[in-house]
Design an enzyme around this catalytic site. Structure first.
Site, PDB file in Angstrom:
ATOM      1  N   LYS A  88       0.817  -1.218   0.000  1.00 13.01           N
ATOM      2  CA  LYS A  88       0.000   0.000   0.000  1.00 13.01           C
ATOM      3  C   LYS A  88       0.850   1.268   0.000  1.00 13.01           C
ATOM      4  CE  LYS A  88      -1.269  -0.304   4.981  1.00 13.01           C
ATOM      5  NZ  LYS A  88       0.011  -0.912   5.329  1.00 13.01           N
ATOM      6  N   ARG A 130      -8.705   2.037   9.930  1.00 15.28           N
ATOM      7  CA  ARG A 130      -8.408   0.623  10.182  1.00 15.28           C
ATOM      8  C   ARG A 130      -9.368   0.014  11.185  1.00 15.28           C
ATOM      9  NH1 ARG A 130      -2.355   1.106   8.793  1.00 15.28           N
ATOM     10  NH2 ARG A 130      -1.491  -0.962   9.019  1.00 15.28           N
ATOM     11  N   ARG A 170      11.632  -7.054   3.649  1.00 14.54           N
ATOM     12  CA  ARG A 170      11.725  -5.614   3.956  1.00 14.54           C
ATOM     13  C   ARG A 170      12.516  -5.396   5.240  1.00 14.54           C
ATOM     14  NH1 ARG A 170       6.226  -2.266   4.384  1.00 14.54           N
ATOM     15  NH2 ARG A 170       6.085  -3.159   6.446  1.00 14.54           N
ATOM     16  N   ARG A 204      12.749  -2.156   9.646  1.00 15.62           N
ATOM     17  CA  ARG A 204      11.618  -1.668  10.441  1.00 15.62           C
ATOM     18  C   ARG A 204      11.444  -2.557  11.661  1.00 15.62           C
ATOM     19  NH1 ARG A 204       6.114   0.075   7.377  1.00 15.62           N
ATOM     20  NH2 ARG A 204       5.196  -0.942   9.192  1.00 15.62           N
ATOM     21  N   ARG A 211       0.401  -8.258  13.829  1.00 12.38           N
ATOM     22  CA  ARG A 211      -0.166  -7.304  12.863  1.00 12.38           C
ATOM     23  C   ARG A 211      -1.243  -7.975  12.016  1.00 12.38           C
ATOM     24  NH1 ARG A 211       5.064  -5.282  10.123  1.00 12.38           N
ATOM     25  NH2 ARG A 211       3.747  -3.856   8.947  1.00 12.38           N
TER      26      ARG A 211
HETATM   27  P1  AMP Z   1       1.647   0.758   8.342  1.00 11.51           P
HETATM   28  O1  AMP Z   1       2.855   1.564   7.984  1.00 11.51           O
HETATM   29  O2  AMP Z   1       0.397   1.272   7.682  1.00 11.51           O
HETATM   30  O3  AMP Z   1       1.849  -0.712   8.158  1.00 11.51           O
HETATM   31  O4  AMP Z   1       1.422   0.991   9.913  1.00 11.51           O
HETATM   32  C1  AMP Z   1       2.412   0.626  10.862  1.00 11.51           C
HETATM   33  C2  AMP Z   1       1.813   0.579  12.262  1.00 11.51           C
HETATM   34  O5  AMP Z   1       1.298   1.882  12.602  1.00 11.51           O
HETATM   35  C3  AMP Z   1       0.621  -0.359  12.420  1.00 11.51           C
HETATM   36  O6  AMP Z   1       1.024  -1.689  12.693  1.00 11.51           O
HETATM   37  C4  AMP Z   1      -0.092   0.281  13.609  1.00 11.51           C
HETATM   38  O7  AMP Z   1       0.571  -0.006  14.827  1.00 11.51           O
HETATM   39  C5  AMP Z   1       0.095   1.765  13.340  1.00 11.51           C
HETATM   40  N1  AMP Z   1      -1.011   2.332  12.535  1.00 11.51           N
HETATM   41  C6  AMP Z   1      -0.938   2.837  11.268  1.00 11.51           C
HETATM   42  N2  AMP Z   1      -2.131   3.284  10.856  1.00 11.51           N
HETATM   43  C7  AMP Z   1      -2.995   3.043  11.875  1.00 11.51           C
HETATM   44  C8  AMP Z   1      -4.387   3.257  12.059  1.00 11.51           C
HETATM   45  N3  AMP Z   1      -5.160   3.787  11.093  1.00 11.51           N
HETATM   46  N4  AMP Z   1      -4.924   2.885  13.255  1.00 11.51           N
HETATM   47  C9  AMP Z   1      -4.175   2.355  14.240  1.00 11.51           C
HETATM   48  N5  AMP Z   1      -2.868   2.097  14.134  1.00 11.51           N
HETATM   49  C10 AMP Z   1      -2.272   2.439  12.950  1.00 11.51           C
END
Ligand code: AMP
Length: 183
Positions: free
Chosen positions: A5, A80, A119, A125, A136
């Site tokens: 994404k 989310r 990754r 990360r 996750r």
């Molecule tokens: P991502 O980069 O989108 O994979 O997000 C990394 C981490 O950020 C996720 O595993 C969550 O811990 C947090 N996170 C990102 N977006 C959200 C969201 N909309 N609601 C809650 N936690 C989020």
């Protein structure tokens, strides 16, 4: 997680010429900056859990109020949870705006794990370790996946095969966006 994404949103935002709001990226920046919100969010992110809605919503509400967001934007990784979607609806209604479409990048879980571990080697990360990846996925299945049916029922959901090479995924996304725009 791992469906691409971030990669696709970066390309799409350039093509659409609208700002890109990745809540994951905004939370990682807040963490790196050492703010109270960032440090609190890190407790959840580093464990592979969703960050509480109030913290995420604060970030989104602040961004949507910035001038460059007034002509639309691309939300990446948000909403989310159903609660976040309800709050987003309110934020959009207050600004006389609405969601135009929702994109799902569909992938096999095995492939996602492979990509995330790959990754981890390249980007390091902290949440790309096997145990945290499992959390996750659990968070996705329990809290985020129910949104798919909800958006399908509202006629907003478009699903793309995320197992294809990135260029093919992007072409399909552009076709969908064009068809929604021409209406
Ligand atoms: P991502 O980069 O989108 O994979 O997000 C990394 C981490 O950020 C996720 O595993 C969550 O811990 C947090 N996170 C990102 N977006 C959200 C969201 N909309 N609601 C809650 N936690 C989020």
């Amino acid at each position: 997680p791992g469906a691409g994404k971030g990669t696709q949103a970066t390309r799409l935002t350039q093509w659409l010429k609208v700002p890109h709001l990745s809540t994951g990226e905004a939370l990682r920046e807040a963490k790196a900056g050492g703010s109270r919100v960032g440090l609190e969010a890190a407790l959840y992110m580093d464990g592979g859990k969703l960050v509480p809605d109030d913290l995420v919503l604060q970030i989104v509400a602040d961004r949507l109020s910035e001038p460059e967001y007034q002509c639309g934007c691309l939300l990446d990784g948000f909403p989310r949870t159903l609660n976040q979607d309800e709050a987003l609806d309110k934020l959009l209604t207050q600004r006389s705006r609405r969601l135009d479409l929702v994109l799902e990048l569909a992938c096999d879980q095995q492939e996602l794990v492979r990509r995330l571990l790959d990754r981890a080697k390249k980007e390091g990360r902290v949440d790309d370790t096997p145990a945290i990846i499992t959390h996750r996925f659990e968070a996705f299945l329990q809290q985020t996946a129910p949104l798919l049916q909800y958006y399908r029922d509202r006629g907003l959901l478009h699903s793309v095969d995320g197992m294809q090479p990135p260029d093919a995924v992007f072409e399909e996304i552009c076709r969908i966006v064009d068809s929604v725009r021409s209406g």
